[in-house]
Design a protein around this motif. Structure first.
Motif, PDB file in Angstrom:
ATOM      1  N   ARG A 182      -8.394  -4.208  -2.504  1.00  0.00           N
ATOM      2  CA  ARG A 182      -7.383  -4.521  -3.526  1.00  0.00           C
ATOM      3  C   ARG A 182      -8.016  -5.293  -4.683  1.00  0.00           C
ATOM      4  O   ARG A 182      -7.695  -5.063  -5.853  1.00  0.00           O
ATOM      5  CB  ARG A 182      -6.239  -5.332  -2.912  1.00  0.00           C
ATOM      6  N   HIS A 200      -8.146  -6.394   1.772  1.00  0.00           N
ATOM      7  CA  HIS A 200      -8.049  -7.368   0.682  1.00  0.00           C
ATOM      8  C   HIS A 200      -9.187  -7.169  -0.326  1.00  0.00           C
ATOM      9  O   HIS A 200      -8.977  -7.260  -1.540  1.00  0.00           O
ATOM     10  CB  HIS A 200      -8.092  -8.786   1.233  1.00  0.00           C
ATOM     11  N   TRP A 230       0.453   2.965  -6.028  1.00  0.00           N
ATOM     12  CA  TRP A 230      -0.935   3.157  -5.604  1.00  0.00           C
ATOM     13  C   TRP A 230      -1.327   4.632  -5.625  1.00  0.00           C
ATOM     14  O   TRP A 230      -2.502   4.964  -5.842  1.00  0.00           O
ATOM     15  CB  TRP A 230      -1.140   2.573  -4.197  1.00  0.00           C
ATOM     16  N   TRP A 288       0.816  -1.212   0.000  1.00  0.00           N
ATOM     17  CA  TRP A 288       0.000   0.000   0.000  1.00  0.00           C
ATOM     18  C   TRP A 288       0.852   1.265   0.000  1.00  0.00           C
ATOM     19  O   TRP A 288       0.405   2.319  -0.464  1.00  0.00           O
ATOM     20  CB  TRP A 288      -0.933   0.016   1.216  1.00  0.00           C
TER      21      TRP A 288
END
Length: 676
Positions: A490, A487, A416, A411
């Motif tokens: 993502r 999760h 990102w 992250w």
């Protein structure tokens, strides 16, 4: 100085023109196969006594006690990534029935100047009649040798079949028929180099191997496959297409073999196919050439994406798994060497104590000091070798990590912050990091293939790790749910707009703080389902979807699906299981776990297995079908090569970072634009 390898250890090859000599003390058949970066062996990529040559490789033309392999690595086909050196016992020759009944085979690799580069004593063999002795493989633009010692009780046919040769049994039969009439009556067992004539004379006793069979299952000398489980409760699988499992599965598997990822034991009903749907079956282009070595004799500086693959994404994926395998085998070699040194120390101290004469005066003290000094010397040499490998892997990690795309990145990676909603599904998704105690600062990305082949289970119970024990129950459950939300975010972020949908079941409504990023951004398909009715309605809807799509796929009638059916991949987050679930809901959940992944319905469970103990063994298949991950560091995963206990560390969003919400806002905005 010759590198005396132990099973799993590798060593760089400074030369490409080599001779590999074997001493077995009895006739053995020499064969060699070549494989591409995915481990696939082509029909023409095999040399054996009936066809003793192929480009760059020549083997002995008969069964002999001291076979030789002549190798010119510069002359092997460009698509070859690995050269496998095989040994087999001839059939019907009146010799030993299996390798366990003979002296351990000894292998030595020499350079063009006849200087020994590496040697390997293959101990720990039992019922095996064929084996992979060593392998030569490309790594970062250079060649290395690895001690393998992987045996097969089924003989040469089983070995060749395991390597993916289409006519394995026919080839093995032809080889045995060829050597049957050529077996010599006697031939001196030769192996060590003589400076005078270059002859090889075998040592009087076999060289000890620190860890006979250390990377094999009990009773077998064959490396465990990714679908086998032992040791920790998950198995990391090998190769670019493998998946880590709970019981664990990371680099470079053949197209006919599973790919690497850490996972749990396989559910009944056959192995999971880890092949990626977009994966090509032919060899990909060669990687870009590695940078020139900084100094002669030194490895080339690491380059991000120097593995093979059709795209930079695939090259990085394969490179990550290569790093994972290298770290596993390097640590295995170090541990084997340390175990051997300590075992040797114990034996020498026992010998000193068993001799009454050594107990008087300074003779015994001197012998003990000498034994301890030798142990320390062997341990120091093993640590130096490990440190060399760790330094190389650390340098490679420092180059690879910044180059990873968002799906593979942490992250806190700038990728990102520059995130844009993708137009196609990536190969894999990063779920966390893996590390070993010998190098806690070196973390290998834990990648799982997409689309998911099995659901995820975030364990909210006290798994036994030190990090979990110091937390109270409420903290651990909150961390587990935060982990599940991250999760899910993502997964939403790496799919194109409209191709991934998330549902949530929260029977008691206790997950609101953790679910705030998903709910506030509008990323969920609907409000979290609460209460018994909400649980029932959500499970019924997803169960019906699995039924409809399964029937349509099996009947070849995909056009008959209802027009309002959401064809996107579905993820169901289940919080606080089994609270709020009756027997019918539990049955539906098991059905989704078993049948859902095949038609795009996946589970993300947040649960403590102990809470569901009242159901007894009826839920065991559910836990086994899910990949267990933890919200805190935990060493519950194992690799498929040497079964290390790897510590899994979850990915966390940096404190006070808005990256998660920013990514979700982009996902939702892209979805709205797509629907217009």
């Amino acid at each position: 100085m010759t590198a005396e390898l132990v099973r799993g250890q590798n060593h760089p090859l400074p030369q490409t023109r080599l001779e590999i000599r074997v001493s077995a003390g009895h006739p053995v058949v020499a064969c060699a196969t070549c494989s591409d970066p995915h481990g696939a062996v082509r029909d023409e990529w095999i040399a054996h006594p009936g066809a003793p040559t192929m480009p760059g490789i020549e083997v002995s033309r008969r069964a002999t006690e001291a076979p030789r392999f002549t190798v010119d690595l510069d002359a092997v086909p460009e698509a070859v990534h690995q050269v496998n050196v095989l040994l087999a016992l001839p059939q019907g020759a009146g010799g030993p029935a299996h390798f366990g009944a003979t002296a351990a085979p000894f292998v030595v690799v020499t350079g063009q100047d006849d200087a020994e580069l590496a040697s390997f004593t293959i101990t720990g063999l039992d019922a095996e009649t064929a084996l992979v002795a060593v392998e030569l493989y490309r790594r970062q633009g250079a060649w290395k040798v690895r001690a393998v010692g992987q045996g097969y009780a089924g003989g040469l046919a089983e070995l060749l079949a395991d390597q993916g040769l289409r006519k394995a049994r026919e080839t093995a039969t032809a080889v045995q028929e060829t050597v049957a009439v050529r077996i010599p009556r006697a031939e001196p067992a030769q192996l060590r180099t003589s400076a005078a004539d270059g002859a090889y004379t075998r040592p009087a006793t076999p060289r000890p191997n620190p860890t006979p069979g250390s990377n094999q299952a009990p009773g077998s000398n064959q490396t465990p496959g990714p679908n086998q489980t032992a040791g920790p409760d998950a198995t990391l699988a090998p190769g670019p297409d493998a998946t880590l499992r709970d019981g664990l599965s990371a680099a470079g598997a053949a197209s006919s073999q599973p790919t690497p990822t850490p996972d749990a034991p396989q559910p009944p009903g056959g192995p999971i196919n880890y092949a990626h749907p977009r994966r090509q079956s032919v060899a990909p282009p060669s990687p870009p050439p590695a940078a020139a070595p900084a100094r002669p004799g030194q490895p080339a500086p690491p380059v991000a994406g120097d593995a093979t693959g059709w795209s930079m994404e695939e090259r990085l994926y394969n490179q990550v798994w290569g790093m994972f395998e290298d770290l596993a085998r390097s640590v295995a070699a170090y541990r084997s060497a340390v175990d051997f040194a300590e075992s040797r120390l114990d034996q020498e101290l026992d010998q000193v104590l068993s001799d009454p004469r050594s107990r008087i005066g300074g003779t015994g003290d001197a012998a003990r000091e000498a034994a301890r000094a030798k142990c320390e010397e062997l341990t120091d040499r093993a640590r130096q070798s490990l440190d060399r490998d760790l330094a190389q892997l650390t340098a490679e990690s420092e180059v690879v990590e910044p180059a990873l795309p968002p799906a593979f990145a942490r992250w806190d990676n700038p990728a990102w912050h520059a995130y844009r909603v993708p137009m196609e599904v990536p190969m894999a998704l990063r779920l966390g990091d893996l590390q070993l105690p010998e190098s806690p600062e070196l973390r290998i990305p834990f990648l799982v293939r997409l689309p998911l082949e099995r659901g995820l289970w975030v364990d909210s119970g006290r798994s036994g790790s030190e990090a979990a024990i110091v937390l109270d129950e409420a903290q651990l459950r909150r961390l587990a749910l935060d982990c599940a939300v991250a999760h899910a975010a993502r997964l939403l972020a790496v799919y194109p707009p409209g191709e991934f949908t998330v549902h949530v079941i929260d029977p008691a409504g206790t997950a609101a703080p953790s679910l705030a990023p998903l709910v506030g951004s509008g990323a969920l398909a609907g409000p979290p389902a609460a209460g018994a009715q909400g649980v029932s309605d959500t499970l019924a809807k997803l169960t019906q979807r699995v039924d409809l799509v399964t029937m349509a796929v099996r009947g070849g009638a995909a056009d008959s699906l209802p027009p309002d059916l959401d064809t996107a991949e579905q993820l169901l987050i289940v919080n606080d299981f089994p609270h709020g679930f009756d027997d019918r809901a539990v049955t539906q959940l098991r059905y989704l776990a078993d049948e859902g992944p095949a038609v795009g319905v996946h589970l993300l469970m947040v649960a403590d297995r102990e809470d569901a103990s009242a159901y007894g063994p009826v839920l065991d298949p559910l836990w086994r079908s899910l990949l267990r991950i933890t919200p805190v560091p935990d060493d519950h995963l194992a690799d498929p090569w040497v079964r290390h206990a790897w510590t899994y560390e979850p990915l966390t969003v940096p404190p006070d970072s808005a990256v998660l919400r920013q990514v979700l806002d982009q996902v939702v905005a892209a979805r709205r634009s797509w629907r217009r």
